[in-house]
Design a protein around this motif. Structure first.
Motif, short mmCIF file in Angstrom:
data_model
loop_
_atom_site.label_atom_id
_atom_site.label_comp_id
_atom_site.label_asym_id
_atom_site.label_seq_id
_atom_site.Cartn_x
_atom_site.Cartn_y
_atom_site.Cartn_z
N HIS A 1 0.86 -1.17 0.00
CA HIS A 1 0.00 0.00 0.00
C HIS A 1 0.91 1.23 0.00
CE1 HIS A 1 -3.06 -2.89 1.08
NE2 HIS A 1 -3.99 -1.96 1.01
N ILE A 2 0.44 2.29 -0.61
CA ILE A 2 1.21 3.53 -0.72
C ILE A 2 0.51 4.60 0.11
CG2 ILE A 2 2.26 5.20 -2.27
CD1 ILE A 2 3.21 2.33 -2.74
N SER A 3 1.23 5.15 1.08
CA SER A 3 0.65 6.14 1.98
C SER A 3 1.18 7.53 1.65
CB SER A 3 1.00 5.79 3.44
OG SER A 3 0.38 6.70 4.33
N PHE A 4 0.26 8.45 1.48
CA PHE A 4 0.62 9.83 1.16
C PHE A 4 0.38 10.72 2.37
CE2 PHE A 4 0.03 7.95 -2.98
CZ PHE A 4 1.09 8.47 -3.70
N SER A 5 1.31 11.65 2.56
CA SER A 5 1.24 12.60 3.67
C SER A 5 0.90 13.98 3.13
CB SER A 5 2.59 12.64 4.39
OG SER A 5 3.56 13.27 3.56
N GLY A 6 1.07 15.00 3.97
CA GLY A 6 0.80 16.36 3.56
C GLY A 6 1.61 16.85 2.39
N THR A 7 2.74 16.20 2.11
CA THR A 7 3.59 16.64 0.99
C THR A 7 2.86 16.57 -0.35
OG1 THR A 7 4.56 14.42 0.86
CG2 THR A 7 5.75 16.06 2.16
N VAL A 8 1.88 15.69 -0.47
CA VAL A 8 1.17 15.56 -1.74
C VAL A 8 0.30 16.78 -2.02
CG1 VAL A 8 -0.97 14.41 -0.98
CG2 VAL A 8 0.02 13.83 -3.20
N THR A 9 0.04 17.60 -0.99
CA THR A 9 -0.78 18.80 -1.17
C THR A 9 0.02 20.01 -1.62
OG1 THR A 9 -0.56 19.64 1.10
CG2 THR A 9 -2.27 17.99 0.72
N TYR A 10 1.34 19.93 -1.60
CA TYR A 10 2.16 21.09 -1.90
C TYR A 10 2.06 21.46 -3.38
CZ TYR A 10 4.34 20.04 2.65
OH TYR A 10 4.56 19.79 3.99
N GLY A 11 2.09 22.73 -3.64
CA GLY A 11 1.92 23.21 -5.00
C GLY A 11 2.98 22.73 -5.96
N ASN A 12 4.20 22.48 -5.46
CA ASN A 12 5.29 22.05 -6.34
C ASN A 12 5.46 20.54 -6.38
OD1 ASN A 12 6.24 21.63 -3.78
ND2 ASN A 12 8.21 22.68 -4.07
N ALA A 13 4.51 19.80 -5.81
CA ALA A 13 4.63 18.33 -5.72
C ALA A 13 4.03 17.65 -6.94
CB ALA A 13 3.97 17.83 -4.44
N VAL A 14 4.38 18.13 -8.13
CA VAL A 14 3.78 17.61 -9.36
C VAL A 14 4.10 16.14 -9.56
CG1 VAL A 14 3.71 17.85 -11.87
CG2 VAL A 14 3.82 19.90 -10.43
N ASN A 15 5.36 15.76 -9.37
CA ASN A 15 5.75 14.36 -9.58
C ASN A 15 5.08 13.44 -8.56
OD1 ASN A 15 7.36 14.97 -11.78
ND2 ASN A 15 9.22 15.21 -10.55
N LEU A 16 4.94 13.91 -7.35
CA LEU A 16 4.28 13.11 -6.31
C LEU A 16 2.80 12.94 -6.63
CD1 LEU A 16 4.87 11.65 -3.70
CD2 LEU A 16 4.44 13.78 -2.47
N GLN A 17 2.19 13.98 -7.14
CA GLN A 17 0.78 13.88 -7.52
C GLN A 17 0.61 12.94 -8.72
OE1 GLN A 17 -0.08 18.07 -7.95
NE2 GLN A 17 0.29 18.44 -5.77
N ARG A 18 1.59 12.90 -9.61
CA ARG A 18 1.55 11.93 -10.71
C ARG A 18 1.65 10.51 -10.18
NH1 ARG A 18 5.81 15.26 -14.52
NH2 ARG A 18 4.29 16.70 -15.48
N ALA A 19 2.47 10.33 -9.14
CA ALA A 19 2.58 9.01 -8.53
C ALA A 19 1.26 8.59 -7.91
CB ALA A 19 3.69 9.01 -7.48
N ALA A 20 0.61 9.53 -7.21
CA ALA A 20 -0.68 9.22 -6.60
C ALA A 20 -1.71 8.83 -7.65
CB ALA A 20 -1.18 10.41 -5.79
N ALA A 21 -1.61 9.44 -8.81
CA ALA A 21 -2.58 9.16 -9.88
C ALA A 21 -2.49 7.73 -10.39
CB ALA A 21 -2.38 10.15 -11.03
N VAL A 22 -1.30 7.11 -10.33
CA VAL A 22 -1.15 5.76 -10.88
C VAL A 22 -1.37 4.67 -9.83
CG1 VAL A 22 0.48 6.63 -12.60
CG2 VAL A 22 1.36 5.54 -10.52
N VAL A 23 -1.46 5.03 -8.57
CA VAL A 23 -1.69 4.03 -7.54
C VAL A 23 -3.17 3.63 -7.54
CG1 VAL A 23 -1.63 3.53 -5.06
CG2 VAL A 23 0.18 4.92 -6.09
N PRO A 24 -3.46 2.33 -7.64
CA PRO A 24 -4.87 1.92 -7.59
C PRO A 24 -5.53 2.42 -6.31
CG PRO A 24 -3.46 0.09 -8.25
CD PRO A 24 -2.54 1.19 -7.82
N THR A 25 -6.77 2.81 -6.43
CA THR A 25 -7.46 3.39 -5.28
C THR A 25 -7.48 2.45 -4.08
OG1 THR A 25 -8.84 4.63 -6.83
CG2 THR A 25 -9.60 4.52 -4.56
#
Length: 257
Positions: free
Chosen positions: A173-197
């Protein structure tokens, strides 16, 4: 209700306002069903178990952070095993793993401690909580030749979409913290997008990594709501759906009934 899958509510940052008890007393008001209190050394692992035993809605993990890898001695590992066997509220081994961010990190020592705690988790039949920072390459080499039948969590994920896909294939399982909310966290948000819900978890790592729009202030488990909101936005689902999904995922991987 939300589950904060990774928090350090015993941290001294909370002592001036009543410590862990002040957070626990507000859980219902903060829409928190459970908090997983994560150990990162021997003392904090013991405290996590004590808190979990005393409070129905707190669960514990026991482990040794890579910065303390030198303390992963046979004696201490035996003590972690004793703690885990003595309490049904211990739901995982961790956090442990690799963190090479500091200059002069003892890479060999961290890898040895990671392997030892992996073996301990397998022996106990517990999922594993991994802390990874600037060590994903070495972790992938480690994980390639091992199996994770009891599950595991990559906490505070900070890798690429490709690394996320590898970890999911290995059963994590992949756990995301507050860092995924940061405006410059584009790559992290791309990672979240590919993780199955069904593999997503939310956490605060409180008192650290406060999400937007509260960045710069102390973090609290209640702020896991901002992480949930961001993942809901990324996945194109409602907050309610993401809240239930991540809570169900946490219950599954940690074996919480």
């Amino acid at each position: 209700m939300l589950i904060d899958s990774h928090a350090h509510i015993y941290d001294e940052e909370f002592l001036s306002e009543g410590g862990a008890q002040s957070i626990i007393d507000r859980m219902s008001a903060d829409n928190l069903e459970y908090i997983v209190c994560v150990g990162c050394d021997m003392d904090s692992s013991r405290v996590c178990v004590e808190l979990a035993e005393a409070h129905e809605r707190i669960f514990a993990t026991v482990g040794i952070h890579p910065y303390d890898a030198a303390t992963a001695t046979p004696e201490n590992l035996a003590e972690l095993a004793r703690l885990a066997k003595a309490s049904r509220k211990v739901v995982a081994v961790g956090e442990f793993g690799l963190d090479f961010h500091r200059p002069g990190s003892d890479r060999a020592g961290q890898i040895a401690a990671m392997i030892a705690q992996y073996d301990l988790a397998r022996e106990l039949g517990k999922p594993q909580v991994y802390h990874l920072r600037d060590g994903y390459g070495e972790f992938i080499e480690f994980a390639k030749v091992r199996e994770f039948p009891d599950g595991g969590i990559i906490h505070c994920f900070s890798g690429s979409a490709e690394i996320a896909e590898f970890c999911v294939k290995k059963g994590f399982h992949i756990s995301f913290s507050g860092t995924v909310t940061y405006g410059n966290a584009v790559n992290l948000q791309r990672a979240a997008a590919v993780v199955p819900t069904d593999r997503l978890l939310v956490e605060t790592d409180s008192p650290y990594l406060t999400p937007e729009p509260l960045r710069g202030h102390k973090n609290y488990p209640r702020n896991v709501a901002y992480v949930c909101d961001k993942l809901a936005e990324i996945k194109g689902v409602s907050r309610e759906v993401m809240e239930k999904t991540t809570a169900d995922n946490a219950k599954k991987v940690f074996g919480i009934k």
